[in-house]
Design a protein around this motif. Structure first.
Motif, short mmCIF file in Angstrom:
data_model
loop_
_atom_site.label_atom_id
_atom_site.label_comp_id
_atom_site.label_asym_id
_atom_site.label_seq_id
_atom_site.Cartn_x
_atom_site.Cartn_y
_atom_site.Cartn_z
N ALA A 1 -1.76 14.05 -30.47
CA ALA A 1 -0.91 13.46 -31.66
C ALA A 1 0.32 12.80 -31.21
O ALA A 1 0.63 11.70 -31.78
CB ALA A 1 -0.72 14.41 -32.70
N CYS A 2 0.78 13.35 -30.24
CA CYS A 2 2.34 12.76 -29.87
C CYS A 2 1.79 11.56 -28.87
O CYS A 2 2.66 10.51 -28.73
CB CYS A 2 3.01 13.68 -28.96
N PHE B 1 -5.66 23.66 -30.36
CA PHE B 1 -4.39 23.40 -31.28
C PHE B 1 -3.38 22.76 -30.46
O PHE B 1 -2.89 21.55 -30.74
CB PHE B 1 -3.78 24.59 -31.56
N LEU C 1 -14.84 21.68 -23.00
CA LEU C 1 -16.15 21.96 -22.93
C LEU C 1 -16.70 23.00 -21.86
O LEU C 1 -17.49 23.82 -22.11
CB LEU C 1 -16.99 20.65 -22.98
N PHE D 1 -1.98 18.66 -30.63
CA PHE D 1 -0.86 18.28 -30.66
C PHE D 1 -0.29 17.22 -29.61
O PHE D 1 0.21 16.24 -29.79
CB PHE D 1 0.07 19.60 -30.31
N ASN E 1 13.85 15.60 -27.68
CA ASN E 1 13.67 16.06 -29.08
C ASN E 1 12.38 15.42 -29.57
O ASN E 1 11.68 16.05 -30.36
CB ASN E 1 14.90 15.33 -29.74
N SER E 2 12.00 14.17 -29.18
CA SER E 2 10.89 13.69 -29.78
C SER E 2 9.54 14.15 -29.16
O SER E 2 8.69 13.85 -29.75
CB SER E 2 10.96 12.08 -29.53
N ASP F 1 -10.05 15.27 -18.16
CA ASP F 1 -9.26 15.35 -19.30
C ASP F 1 -9.32 16.62 -20.14
O ASP F 1 -10.16 17.37 -19.55
CB ASP F 1 -9.93 14.08 -20.33
N GLY G 1 9.06 17.26 -28.62
CA GLY G 1 9.09 18.72 -29.13
C GLY G 1 7.47 19.20 -29.23
O GLY G 1 6.97 20.36 -28.92
N LEU G 2 6.83 18.44 -29.99
CA LEU G 2 5.62 18.65 -30.21
C LEU G 2 4.69 18.59 -29.05
O LEU G 2 3.71 19.52 -28.80
CB LEU G 2 4.90 17.59 -31.39
N VAL H 1 5.08 22.12 -27.71
CA VAL H 1 4.37 23.19 -28.33
C VAL H 1 2.97 23.03 -27.94
O VAL H 1 2.19 24.10 -27.67
CB VAL H 1 4.26 22.71 -30.01
N LEU I 1 -10.66 17.31 -23.07
CA LEU I 1 -11.76 17.45 -23.88
C LEU I 1 -12.96 18.00 -22.83
O LEU I 1 -13.72 19.14 -23.42
CB LEU I 1 -12.50 16.16 -24.63
N THR I 2 -12.98 17.36 -21.71
CA THR I 2 -13.86 18.06 -20.86
C THR I 2 -13.85 19.51 -20.43
O THR I 2 -14.52 20.25 -20.37
CB THR I 2 -13.91 16.87 -19.66
#
Lengths: 594, 216
Positions: A201-202, A194, A152, A198, A307-308, A146, A310-311, A314, A148-149
């Motif tokens: 979040a998606c 960053f 780190l 994103f 389109n949905s 993942d 896009g994040l 990014v 996060l690992t």
């Protein structure tokens, strides 16, 4: 209670709290031995002030890494394709072999630097422990599942690297290199976080396999017949770039996995999702009966309402750019020149040779496993960055006279070729990438070892290890064997035919041509030709420099050079019999992706 | 327009924007730092309103407690020329506005695409009260503490190793292996060092016949 026991056992298996799925044996061993060495060395150096045990300690750590290799080999879990430790560690073939490679090369690295530590004034034992911690971070990065690992692990490797590059307190160059590396590395980590935010979040997940499920990246295998390929309504099957309409082919499909694929496709079609099925390449594997072969087919969503997402795009771009910064690829390579030149030679050796492989493993896991649906997006950036770094690496080194900066440019261009192999979306690309990286590691270990062994007798700067190219002049008179092996290695890195470097570069260009990147491959070949200039310039300095007096070197002990002989022999031998490595890499990629 | 929105949230976010503007435009370093601290505090208040107490506490401890103090500490050492900076600010405004717009516009576009409307029952809208919170509530800190040492045990260990590596670096930096050079405070040397005269110290030492190359 008795009825519940089965449930709890299965639960504990799922959440991997049990010892059977304890999969990071080598990493735990390295961490524990780091702590042990710390305690022992603190006690020892407290008793005897400034006790210098660097040579002994370095060889000891090399032994530890060999034992970690044995732990990796003997681990039952490590090839089981299980995802352990709460989805954070994946145990597959790519992770296994890359960890083994890194451990092996790290142990050789510690053996090599054992004698040079006192000469470079790296006399405190923290240096070796920081190197060990960096290796630990690289190992964890190879098998992380993942984001996060991975983050780190990257931080563990990077923080150690910052301190390693600025380790010489008395040298102003070293301090400058450390500060530069720290600032650029922090920016890269910020980009990584960053992008991760994103993507979280998606999608609500940071696990690679979950992302692969979510974005419908699937690798499914069709039975191979030489004539037919499937076409069904919205399904577009491309075979070697040509879309073939063959409605009858769908009726001929007998394999269960293919039927499952088409059921899924028709299901998706009823819900208005368009699938695009692209045959990625022809790894031929024998199926149960001998006449049929299996094609890996990568199916992914084409118009999944991009389109949905896009994040997500990014986020992907931020993450791959942060990895590009760490790999010193071209628009982000400027830190590497100063850092490579300024930091102690052993640290530069470490940055140039050992760190590259595991970042590529991370890129493979991220781009090929989880984000394959968005391959058009990341492919664009990675192709152009790779091409640009091949260009910069070959043209920037032309007028360079410092050896370490030249090698930094060289490493930039090599990482560019490796990224080119990654950015053509195919499994053969991954195979070529592995082959390229392993050959690169062998050749660079050789070059850096020769660089470390040759200490110019300098009456003024006694601890100076950085060399200019002129310091190699007339080496073939003073030490013909060493000059010969350096010339062989340079020819291999330049990619000239009787050596394995030729096969590595040739493979990259072949894959590019195969995936129809004609323009890109032409430019890459051009850059490779240009970069040959400075490699051959070194050979010219070794053999044909028009000077009467060469440099004086410190004498080299005979027992130090057998690594050089072995690696030079490997560079020659792998050209004659490359199948040894090819088959291994074929097996690795086939095990992990098929 | 703002009928449903919690007014505290609105007030605190307005305070945040105002403080960040002030911190950018102040000429004195100390003032802008104090406004920066206010920005951090209001951000942590916003997080508190969104019911993520752990992040709010982290903001106060890390940003206000550690980073701002570090800033203040380093500002004390540096002698800034305020007036020249004031003159140069206007030169960079168009460029910075352009870069900011270029970076911000696609993000806002994408966020509007992805989160098209504010849902009625979101946390910062007043018309919703979660009764379960009163009966059976787990705070952020409690929840994080529950998973941190079980689910994320590997991550905790790796973070510990990162801290260990940083500790090695600090110890190595501070460890003075050279026993002979005993450091002592020489008031004359210290007082004669200002940013303007720092590089002319060598001349003084030559004049005064002080054999010291270390600070030259």
């Amino acid at each position: 209670m008795i009825q519940n026991t089965d449930k709890t056992i299965s639960l504990s298996c799922d959440f991997s709290y049990n010892f059977a799925s304890f999969s990071l044996g080598a990493e735990y061993f390295i961490a524990v031995s780091t702590l042990y060495i710390t305690v022992v060395m603190i006690v020892l150096t407290r008793q005897v002030w400034c006790l210098n045990l660097q040579k002994f300690l370095s060889e000891y750590i090399s032994l530890i890494l060999i034992m970690a290799c044995c732990l990796i080999i003997n681990d039952n879990v490590s090839l089981s394709h299980e995802i352990t430790l709460n989805n954070s560690i994946i145990n597959d073939s790519i992770g296994y072999w890359s960890k083994l490679t890194i451990c092996f090369f790290a142990s050789i690295f510690f053996l090599i630097i054992a004698d040079t530590l006192n000469g470079q004034k790296l006399v405190s034992f923290e240096y070796l422990l920081l190197l060990l911690l960096a290796v630990e971070g690289l190992l964890i990065l190879c098998s992380s599942n993942d984001l996060l690992t991975s983050y780190l692990a990257i931080e563990l490797a990077s923080f150690s690297s910052y301190i390693l590059s600025g380790f010489r307190k008395d040298s102003i160059h070293s301090a400058e290199a450390g500060l530069k590396y720290f600032i650029v590395g922090s920016i890269s980590s910020a980009f990584l976080l960053f992008g991760i935010s994103f993507i979280y979040a998606c999608s609500g997940s940071i696990v690679f396999s979950d992302l692969a499920d979510l974005f419908c990246t699937k690798i499914i295998y069709l039975p191979y017949y030489s004539e037919y390929l499937a076409h069904y309504d919205k399904i577009l099957v491309q075979y070697q770039g040509v879309a073939i309409d063959d409605a009858e082919a769908f009726n001929n499909i007998t394999s269960k996995s293919a039927q499952a694929l088409f059921q899924q496709v028709s299901w998706a079609h009823t819900y208005g999702i368009h699938w695009q099925v692209v045959i990625i390449n022809q790894i031929l594997a024998e199926a149960n009966d001998q006449t049929k072969y299996v094609y890996p087919v990568i199916a992914y969503l084409n118009d999944f309402e991009k389109n949905s997402f896009g994040l997500v795009i990014v986020g992907i771009i931020a993450i791959i750019f942060s990895v590009f910064i760490k790999l010193a690829l071209a628009p982000f390579h400027t830190w590497s020149l100063d850092v490579y030149e300024g930091s102690p030679t052993n640290s530069t050796f470490f940055f140039a040779v050992l760190t590259k492989l595991s970042f590529f493993i991370f890129l493979i896991r991220f781009c090929y496993v989880s984000m394959l649906s968005f391959h058009e997006e990341w492919q664009f950036y990675s192709t152009w960055v790779a091409l640009f770094s091949a260009f910069v690496g070959s043209f920037g080194g032309l007028r360079q006279r410092k050896l370490k900066t030249l090698l930094a440019y060289s490493s930039t261009s090599h990482m560019g070729y490796a990224l080119l192999a990654l950015s053509c979306v195919s499994l053969i690309g991954i195979q070529v990438l592995f082959f390229y990286l392993i050959v690169y590691m062998i050749a660079s270990v050789n070059i850096w070892y020769i660089n470390i062994l040759l200490r110019v007798k300098n009456p003024v700067y006694k601890s100076k290890f950085s060399k200019e190219l002129g310091d190699f002049s007339l080496l073939h008179k003073s030490n013909p064997a060493l000059a010969f092996s350096l010339a062989i290695t340079m020819f291999s890195i330049a990619g000239l035919p009787p050596l394995v470097g030729f096969l590595a570069k040739f493979g990259v260009f072949l894959v590019l041509v195969k995936e129809k990147f004609y323009f890109v491959s032409a430019i890459a070949v051009f850059c490779s030709v240009v970069s040959t200039f400075y490699y051959i310039k070194i050979i010219k300095i070794l053999y044909f420099e028009n000077v009467l007096v060469g440099k004086l070197y410190y004498p080299i002990k005979t027992n130090k050079v057998w690594f050089i002989s072995i690696f030079t022999f490997i560079l020659l031998f792998l050209f004659i019999n490359p199948n040894l490595l090819f088959l291994l890499i074929y097996k690795i990629v086939f095990d992990s992706f098929v | 327009m703002f009928g449903d929105i919690n007014y505290t949230f609105l007030f605190v976010s307005a305070l945040l924007v105002a403080c960040s503007l002030m911190s950018v435009t102040r000429s004195s370093m100390i003032y802008s730092l104090v406004f920066l601290i206010l920005v951090f505090i209001s951000a942590s208040l916003l997080l508190l309103l969104l019911e993520s107490e752990f992040l709010a506490l982290l903001f106060v401890t890390i940003y206000v407690g550690a980073i701002s103090t570090l800033f203040l500490f380093s500002v004390m050492f540096l002698d800034f020329k305020m007036l020249e900076q004031r003159r140069n600010v206007m030169k960079y405004v168009p460029l910075s506005l352009t870069i900011g717009f270029v970076l911000l516009a696609p993000l806002i576009c994408e966020i509007n695409n992805f989160f098209p409307t504010i849902p009625k029952n979101s946390l910062y809208v007043d018309n919703y009260f979660d009764w379960y919170d009163l009966i059976d509530s787990t705070t952020d800190i409690e929840a994080i503490g529950l998973v941190l040492y079980s689910h994320f045990i590997l991550h905790i260990l790796v973070v510990g190793l990162i801290l260990l590596s940083v500790l090695f670096g600090v110890v190595h930096l501070m460890n003075n292996t050279n026993k002979n050079s005993n450091k002592q405070q020489i008031l004359f040397k210290q007082l004669s060092k200002t940013p303007s005269s720092r590089f002319s110290y060598k001349k003084f030492s030559k004049i005064l016949k002080i054999n010291d190359t270390k600070y030259g």
